[in-house]
Design a protein around this motif. Structure first.
Motif, PDB file in Angstrom:
ATOM      1  N   UNK A 121       0.841  -1.204   0.000  1.00 52.49           N
ATOM      2  CA  UNK A 121       0.000   0.000   0.000  1.00 52.49           C
ATOM      3  C   UNK A 121       0.872   1.248   0.000  1.00 52.49           C
ATOM      4  N   UNK A 122       2.002   1.190   0.678  1.00 46.73           N
ATOM      5  CA  UNK A 122       2.893   2.353   0.755  1.00 46.73           C
ATOM      6  C   UNK A 122       3.442   2.749  -0.619  1.00 46.73           C
ATOM      7  N   UNK A 123       3.387   1.849  -1.596  1.00 45.48           N
ATOM      8  CA  UNK A 123       3.869   2.134  -2.950  1.00 45.48           C
ATOM      9  C   UNK A 123       2.756   2.583  -3.894  1.00 45.48           C
ATOM     10  N   UNK A 124       1.512   2.441  -3.472  1.00 44.03           N
ATOM     11  CA  UNK A 124       0.360   2.752  -4.311  1.00 44.03           C
ATOM     12  C   UNK A 124       0.206   4.262  -4.495  1.00 44.03           C
ATOM     13  N   UNK A 125       0.001   4.686  -5.748  1.00 45.43           N
ATOM     14  CA  UNK A 125      -0.276   6.093  -6.030  1.00 45.43           C
ATOM     15  C   UNK A 125      -1.595   6.185  -6.783  1.00 45.43           C
ATOM     16  N   UNK A 126      -2.196   7.358  -6.780  1.00 48.44           N
ATOM     17  CA  UNK A 126      -3.448   7.524  -7.514  1.00 48.44           C
ATOM     18  C   UNK A 126      -3.230   7.411  -9.025  1.00 48.44           C
ATOM     19  N   UNK A 127      -2.009   7.597  -9.478  1.00 43.02           N
ATOM     20  CA  UNK A 127      -1.700   7.440 -10.897  1.00 43.02           C
ATOM     21  C   UNK A 127      -1.755   5.998 -11.363  1.00 43.02           C
ATOM     22  N   UNK A 128      -1.827   5.049 -10.421  1.00 41.20           N
ATOM     23  CA  UNK A 128      -1.895   3.631 -10.776  1.00 41.20           C
ATOM     24  C   UNK A 128      -3.276   3.225 -11.279  1.00 41.20           C
ATOM     25  N   UNK A 129      -4.288   4.065 -11.061  1.00 41.29           N
ATOM     26  CA  UNK A 129      -5.658   3.738 -11.424  1.00 41.29           C
ATOM     27  C   UNK A 129      -6.248   4.844 -12.297  1.00 41.29           C
ATOM     28  N   UNK A 130      -7.398   4.543 -12.934  1.00 38.33           N
ATOM     29  CA  UNK A 130      -8.015   5.518 -13.838  1.00 38.33           C
ATOM     30  C   UNK A 130      -9.056   6.390 -13.151  1.00 38.33           C
ATOM     31  N   UNK A 131     -10.120   5.785 -12.625  1.00 37.42           N
ATOM     32  CA  UNK A 131     -11.241   6.561 -12.090  1.00 37.42           C
ATOM     33  C   UNK A 131     -11.401   6.442 -10.581  1.00 37.42           C
ATOM     34  N   UNK A 132     -11.128   5.261 -10.045  1.00 40.15           N
ATOM     35  CA  UNK A 132     -11.259   5.007  -8.612  1.00 40.15           C
ATOM     36  C   UNK A 132      -9.881   5.112  -7.981  1.00 40.15           C
ATOM     37  N   UNK A 133      -9.735   6.016  -7.036  1.00 38.76           N
ATOM     38  CA  UNK A 133      -8.437   6.212  -6.412  1.00 38.76           C
ATOM     39  C   UNK A 133      -8.427   5.756  -4.967  1.00 38.76           C
ATOM     40  N   UNK A 134      -7.230   5.525  -4.446  1.00 44.94           N
ATOM     41  CA  UNK A 134      -7.013   5.246  -3.026  1.00 44.94           C
ATOM     42  C   UNK A 134      -6.241   6.439  -2.481  1.00 44.94           C
ATOM     43  N   UNK A 135      -6.963   7.485  -2.148  1.00 50.25           N
ATOM     44  CA  UNK A 135      -6.360   8.750  -1.751  1.00 50.25           C
ATOM     45  C   UNK A 135      -5.705   8.648  -0.375  1.00 50.25           C
ATOM     46  N   UNK A 136      -4.496   9.183  -0.270  1.00 49.21           N
ATOM     47  CA  UNK A 136      -3.735   9.138   0.981  1.00 49.21           C
ATOM     48  C   UNK A 136      -4.246  10.165   1.987  1.00 49.21           C
TER      49      UNK A 136
END
Length: 161
Positions: free
Chosen positions: A108-123
């Protein structure tokens, strides 16, 4: 005139916008570009992410539409529109799968919102433990990204008010 059209022109703080079982209610502040095009100022939060008890995709998307309520800098409601989410479920599912995989893999620490198109995992600012990793990760929330909200703005044609 329907009942919601009657509130157009009122201050956003004067109107109670309750969640519905059939659609998300999204009061969104917008800005206007020099060319006159409207755009969302922020993302729209749809649910908290619990790394150890992740909400299922079907629970996350148990609503069929999103009611957008636009208001400007003066907090005056300018427009509203309903957008049906069903056309985008495939993209949402792909995005959800990317986020779920990062959680399952302890990344999860490596996940960015740029990894997805419409649904994000905002920090969020708070650091918390994550499964399958000794590293702490920022707490996250599921959001409709600004890119997706702009797509909705364009399709509803919010640029003409």
């Amino acid at each position: 005139m329907n009942s919601f059209e009657a509130v157009i022109g009122k201050n956003i703080n004067e109107v109670t916008l309750n969640e519905s079982i059939t659609f998300f209610v999204a009061p969104l502040k917008y800005s206007t570009k020099h060319c006159g095009r409207h755009y969302p100022q922020d993302k729209f939060k749809i649910a908290d992410i619990d790394f150890f008890n992740l909400i299922s995709f079907s629970q996350l998307f148990n609503r069929e539409a999103i009611l957008i309520v636009l208001y400007g800098e003066d907090n005056i409601i300018a427009d509203s529109g309903i957008y049906y989410l069903s056309n985008d479920f495939d993209i949402f599912f792909d995005d959800y799968t990317i986020i779920k995989k990062a959680i399952d893999d302890g990344e999860v620490h490596l996940l960015t919102e740029g990894d997805t198109k419409y649904l994000g995992a905002s920090r969020l600012n708070e650091k918390i433990p994550q499964p399958n990793s000794k590293k702490l990760a920022n707490k996250r929330v599921f959001v409709f990204k600004k890119k997706y909200l702009q797509k909705i703005f364009d399709e509803i044609n919010f640029c003409n008010f």
